[in-house]
Design a protein around this motif. Structure first.
Motif, mmCIF file in Angstrom:
data_model
loop_
_atom_site.group_PDB
_atom_site.id
_atom_site.type_symbol
_atom_site.label_atom_id
_atom_site.label_comp_id
_atom_site.label_asym_id
_atom_site.label_seq_id
_atom_site.Cartn_x
_atom_site.Cartn_y
_atom_site.Cartn_z
ATOM 1 N N LYS A 54 0.838 -1.201 0.000
ATOM 2 C CA LYS A 54 0.000 0.000 0.000
ATOM 3 C C LYS A 54 0.879 1.260 0.000
ATOM 4 C CE LYS A 54 -4.472 -1.257 1.955
ATOM 5 N NZ LYS A 54 -5.448 -1.059 3.025
ATOM 6 N N TYR A 58 -1.978 5.749 3.159
ATOM 7 C CA TYR A 58 -2.731 5.010 4.191
ATOM 8 C C TYR A 58 -2.259 5.358 5.596
ATOM 9 C CZ TYR A 58 -4.702 2.281 0.389
ATOM 10 O OH TYR A 58 -5.372 1.913 -0.757
ATOM 11 N N MET A 68 -5.420 -3.116 10.293
ATOM 12 C CA MET A 68 -5.500 -3.939 9.076
ATOM 13 C C MET A 68 -5.650 -3.034 7.849
ATOM 14 S SD MET A 68 -8.000 -7.096 8.086
ATOM 15 C CE MET A 68 -9.394 -6.670 9.066
ATOM 16 N N ARG A 81 -5.274 -10.118 9.103
ATOM 17 C CA ARG A 81 -6.343 -10.797 8.358
ATOM 18 C C ARG A 81 -6.604 -12.175 8.961
ATOM 19 N NH1 ARG A 81 -7.653 -7.858 3.595
ATOM 20 N NH2 ARG A 81 -8.809 -9.610 2.780
ATOM 21 N N GLY A 255 -16.911 0.592 7.400
ATOM 22 C CA GLY A 255 -18.109 -0.244 7.272
ATOM 23 C C GLY A 255 -19.419 0.462 7.546
ATOM 24 N N THR A 262 -23.832 2.900 -0.689
ATOM 25 C CA THR A 262 -24.203 1.874 -1.685
ATOM 26 C C THR A 262 -25.715 1.734 -1.749
ATOM 27 O OG1 THR A 262 -22.140 0.684 -1.307
ATOM 28 C CG2 THR A 262 -23.923 -0.568 -2.305
ATOM 29 N N ARG A 328 -0.802 1.806 -4.665
ATOM 30 C CA ARG A 328 0.186 0.769 -4.391
ATOM 31 C C ARG A 328 1.546 1.236 -4.916
ATOM 32 N NH1 ARG A 328 -3.851 -0.427 -2.028
ATOM 33 N NH2 ARG A 328 -4.896 -2.438 -1.949
ATOM 34 N N THR A 385 -15.720 -3.608 -6.784
ATOM 35 C CA THR A 385 -16.030 -2.555 -5.810
ATOM 36 C C THR A 385 -15.488 -2.871 -4.417
ATOM 37 O OG1 THR A 385 -17.903 -2.009 -7.156
ATOM 38 C CG2 THR A 385 -17.998 -1.217 -4.902
ATOM 39 N N PHE A 386 -15.333 -4.158 -4.097
ATOM 40 C CA PHE A 386 -14.715 -4.531 -2.823
ATOM 41 C C PHE A 386 -13.206 -4.763 -3.005
ATOM 42 C CE2 PHE A 386 -19.114 -6.157 -1.842
ATOM 43 C CZ PHE A 386 -19.345 -5.372 -0.725
ATOM 44 N N ARG A 391 -5.516 -7.661 -0.280
ATOM 45 C CA ARG A 391 -6.055 -6.628 0.616
ATOM 46 C C ARG A 391 -7.535 -6.371 0.313
ATOM 47 N NH1 ARG A 391 -1.718 -3.865 3.257
ATOM 48 N NH2 ARG A 391 -3.311 -3.295 4.762
ATOM 49 N N CYS A 393 -11.537 -6.272 0.548
ATOM 50 C CA CYS A 393 -12.340 -5.895 1.712
ATOM 51 C C CYS A 393 -12.754 -7.117 2.532
ATOM 52 C CB CYS A 393 -13.599 -5.171 1.241
ATOM 53 S SG CYS A 393 -14.689 -4.762 2.613
HETATM 54 C C1 HEM Z 1 -20.422 -1.627 0.506
HETATM 55 C C2 HEM Z 1 -19.571 -1.660 1.503
HETATM 56 C C3 HEM Z 1 -18.086 -1.701 1.361
HETATM 57 C C4 HEM Z 1 -17.299 -1.396 0.288
HETATM 58 C C5 HEM Z 1 -17.731 -0.937 -1.090
HETATM 59 C C6 HEM Z 1 -15.922 -1.618 0.695
HETATM 60 C C7 HEM Z 1 -14.826 -1.453 -0.141
HETATM 61 C C8 HEM Z 1 -13.530 -1.703 0.235
HETATM 62 C C9 HEM Z 1 -12.384 -1.566 -0.628
HETATM 63 C C10 HEM Z 1 -12.409 -1.122 -2.093
HETATM 64 C C11 HEM Z 1 -11.286 -1.883 0.078
HETATM 65 C C12 HEM Z 1 -9.826 -1.840 -0.393
HETATM 66 C C13 HEM Z 1 -9.262 -0.507 0.034
HETATM 67 C C14 HEM Z 1 -7.821 -0.292 -0.363
HETATM 68 O O1 HEM Z 1 -7.105 -1.206 -0.731
HETATM 69 O O2 HEM Z 1 -7.444 0.875 -0.284
HETATM 70 C C15 HEM Z 1 -11.720 -2.216 1.420
HETATM 71 C C16 HEM Z 1 -10.879 -2.567 2.446
HETATM 72 C C17 HEM Z 1 -11.281 -2.758 3.739
HETATM 73 N N1 HEM Z 1 -12.573 -2.798 4.191
HETATM 74 FE FE1 HEM Z 1 -14.248 -2.539 3.078
HETATM 75 N N2 HEM Z 1 -15.903 -2.010 1.996
HETATM 76 C C18 HEM Z 1 -17.199 -2.097 2.448
HETATM 77 C C19 HEM Z 1 -17.613 -2.488 3.699
HETATM 78 C C20 HEM Z 1 -16.786 -2.823 4.746
HETATM 79 C C21 HEM Z 1 -17.211 -3.252 6.047
HETATM 80 C C22 HEM Z 1 -18.669 -3.479 6.458
HETATM 81 C C23 HEM Z 1 -16.086 -3.418 6.809
HETATM 82 C C24 HEM Z 1 -15.958 -3.852 8.242
HETATM 83 C C25 HEM Z 1 -16.852 -3.707 9.159
HETATM 84 C C26 HEM Z 1 -14.948 -3.110 5.975
HETATM 85 C C27 HEM Z 1 -13.635 -3.151 6.378
HETATM 86 C C28 HEM Z 1 -12.553 -3.015 5.542
HETATM 87 C C29 HEM Z 1 -11.169 -3.136 5.988
HETATM 88 C C30 HEM Z 1 -10.692 -3.387 7.409
HETATM 89 C C31 HEM Z 1 -10.376 -2.981 4.850
HETATM 90 C C32 HEM Z 1 -8.840 -3.040 4.760
HETATM 91 C C33 HEM Z 1 -8.393 -4.432 4.333
HETATM 92 C C34 HEM Z 1 -6.900 -4.543 4.060
HETATM 93 O O3 HEM Z 1 -6.287 -3.584 3.677
HETATM 94 O O4 HEM Z 1 -6.364 -5.652 4.220
HETATM 95 N N3 HEM Z 1 -15.411 -2.753 4.730
HETATM 96 N N4 HEM Z 1 -13.089 -2.115 1.476
#
Ligand code: HEM
Length: 466
Positions: A54, A58, A68, A81, A255, A262, A328, A385-386, A391, A393
């Motif tokens: 990353k 960040y 995380m 993780r 979260g 969304t 990145r 989108t996730f 890494r 989501c």
């Molecule tokens: C529609 C809902 C969500 C979307 C669209 C979303 C999207 C994303 C995306 C695109 C990333 C990657 C970010 C990056 O690399 O910069 C990410 C990472 C992450 N998300 Fe989500 N997220 C959602 C919901 C949630 C929820 C509900 C949680 C926890 C309660 C969560 C916790 C995290 C965490 C902790 C990371 C970092 C993971 C890592 O770097 O290893 N997210 N999310």
């Protein structure tokens, strides 16, 4: 430099990442050391490995401890993780679902029912984005803090303003550096105070849980308990109170708005496309109208509502709320994308909107067509989108559960109508001939620019309640 970096990172408008893809294609530069990638194969190659760590941006979000989400260290990312992953498995999610339903869809229905009951016409206008946002906070409050934030009930919560200040301070840190140094610590004292309050609040929640357990409380199945119990896979050491609090704050950050935004975009796109809306309503009512008071669960919705599921997927594709390029760093030895060699330490930005609109994957990408996902589960994997890879989501199952249960149940129980004075509707077309979507703005996530104006809808109880 800081301003250039912030501008480059944030873009100028909510649409910039998407429109930049349409204008510049698979690879283009933004600023002097940032290369944006939209080709799905290139992006997956970057995201699939810890070699592309990353970027420094960040670190700005590590205002309490590294988490995380914030960590740039592959080792810590892997460890976290493994530690926190169990909180988000489908099995654990099923155990948490009663809480997700209680503070999510059931609380929204209680709120909407009481507003409708007070209205002489038995119809009322709601600002749906507000209610989704408040409910999303309540869900994480219950799961991560073991307590009721009562945000939806009270139309506000102190925790939300602390989290907003946290976000603001992270952006300020990006531009102005360490917030604890003079003069920042004076200029940003309000935000720093919010973070200190957030830490005290989080520490107290974890301590309260420990006290309750010592008095014989059966371990609740929630995120807080996973945070308290989880050990480092190697050292078997548990997380410190500050680490627990920092992770919990990152869940509040990651979260809540992501989920409510969304849901808001989904409702908006359904209102822009009345035929799609009708089809989604018919689907859920054809299955559940004999038991309208029953809360449709995640498993029920997943197994019997493929069209609504497709509407969610299509909304998340056409308007991914994760709007900033995921940054990145090119590793030692450099890397080549689309024939261009990028030396070591170049920053690459993964353009999620670009991937989700990519010409090689999507037919008519600017059109909202949920049908494209029917009987095509594989295609859903191309919606990034996730994110994807190492890494990706971790909260996606929780998000999917909350979004699907809220959407399925509100489409079952309420009729929706665009307000008469709505600026955006099926007849108002953009230059591509598609219903024009409300303007958006980029503030880490892609948000409606005028939520009070554009995120309103008239609701009334569905016909079978009359
Ligand atoms: C529609 C809902 C969500 C979307 C669209 C979303 C999207 C994303 C995306 C695109 C990333 C990657 C970010 C990056 O690399 O910069 C990410 C990472 C992450 N998300 Fe989500 N997220 C959602 C919901 C949630 C929820 C509900 C949680 C926890 C309660 C969560 C916790 C995290 C965490 C902790 C990371 C970092 C993971 C890592 O770097 O290893 N997210 N999310």
């Amino acid at each position: 430099m800081a301003k250039m970096y912030t501008d480059a990172y944030l873009g100028r408008s909510g649409d910039s990442a998407q429109e930049n893809y349409y204008t510049h294609g698979d690879i283009y530069t933004l600023g002097s050391n940032l290369v944006i990638l939209s080709n799905p194969a290139d992006c997956n190659a970057v995201l699939s490995t810890h070699r592309f760590a990353k970027g420094p941006v960040y670190e700005s979000f590590a205002l309490i401890e590294d988490t995380m989400f914030t960590t740039r260290s592959p080792d810590l990312a892997r460890t976290r993780r493994k530690q926190l992953g169990p909180a988000f498995t489908m099995g654990h999610l099923a155990e948490m679902e009663p809480v997700i339903l209680k503070y999510g869809i059931e609380a929204i229905c209680a709120k909407w029912d009481s507003l409708i009951a007070k209205s002489p016409s038995k119809a009322t206008e709601v600002c749906f984005i507000q209610h989704f946002a408040l409910a999303a906070f309540d869900v994480i409050g219950a799961l991560g803090y073991g307590q009721e934030f009562n945000a939806l009930h009270n139309d506000r919560s102190q925790v939300i303003s602390w989290v907003n200040d946290f976000n603001a301070l992270a952006m300020l840190k990006l531009s102005f550096g360490n917030p604890n140094r003079f003069p920042n610590r004076v200029l940003f004292r309000n935000q720093l105070k919010s973070i200190s309050d957030l830490v005290i609040f989080g520490n107290k929640a974890a301590q309260k849980r420990r006290d309750e357990l010592s008095k014989g409380l059966e371990k609740p199945k929630d995120i807080l308990q996973v945070l308290i119990d989880c050990e480092s896979p190697d050292s078997k050491i548990k997380m410190t109170p500050l680490q627990i609090t920092a992770e919990n704050v990152s869940f509040l950050m990651a979260g809540t708005n992501t989920i409510s935004l969304t849901l808001s975009w989904i409702i908006h796109y359904l209102m822009l496309h009345p035929k799609v809306y009708q089809k989604a309503v018919s689907e859920v009512r054809s299955v559940f109208s004999s038991t309208p008071d029953h809360t449709v669960t995640f498993a029920e919705a997943k197994s019997s509502l493929p069209y609504i599921d497709a509407c969610i997927c299509e909304s998340m594709r056409i308007r991914a709320v994760s709007g900033v390029p995921l940054l990145r760093v090119v590793p030692k030895g450099g890397a080549t994308f689309q024939g261009y060699f990028l030396p070591e330490r170049t920053l690459v930005g993964i353009n999620i909107a670009g991937i989700n609109h990519h010409k090689d994957t999507w037919e008519s990408p600017r059109k909202f067509i949920p049908e494209r996902f029917i009987n095509n589960e594989k295609l859903k994997q191309n919606v990034l989108t996730f994110s994807s890879g190492v890494r990706m989501c971790p909260g996606r199952n929780l998000a999917n559960c909350e979004i699907l249960t809220i959407l399925a149940n509100i489409l079952l129980k309420y009729d929706f109508e665009n307000p008469k004075d709505a600026l955006f509707g099926p007849e108002n077309l953009d230059i591509h001939g598609n219903p024009k979507a409300m303007p958006c703005t980029l503030n880490v996530t892609i948000s409606p620019k005028y939520p009070d104006r554009d995120c309103r809808v008239i609701i009334r109880k569905a016909h079978f309640y009359k």
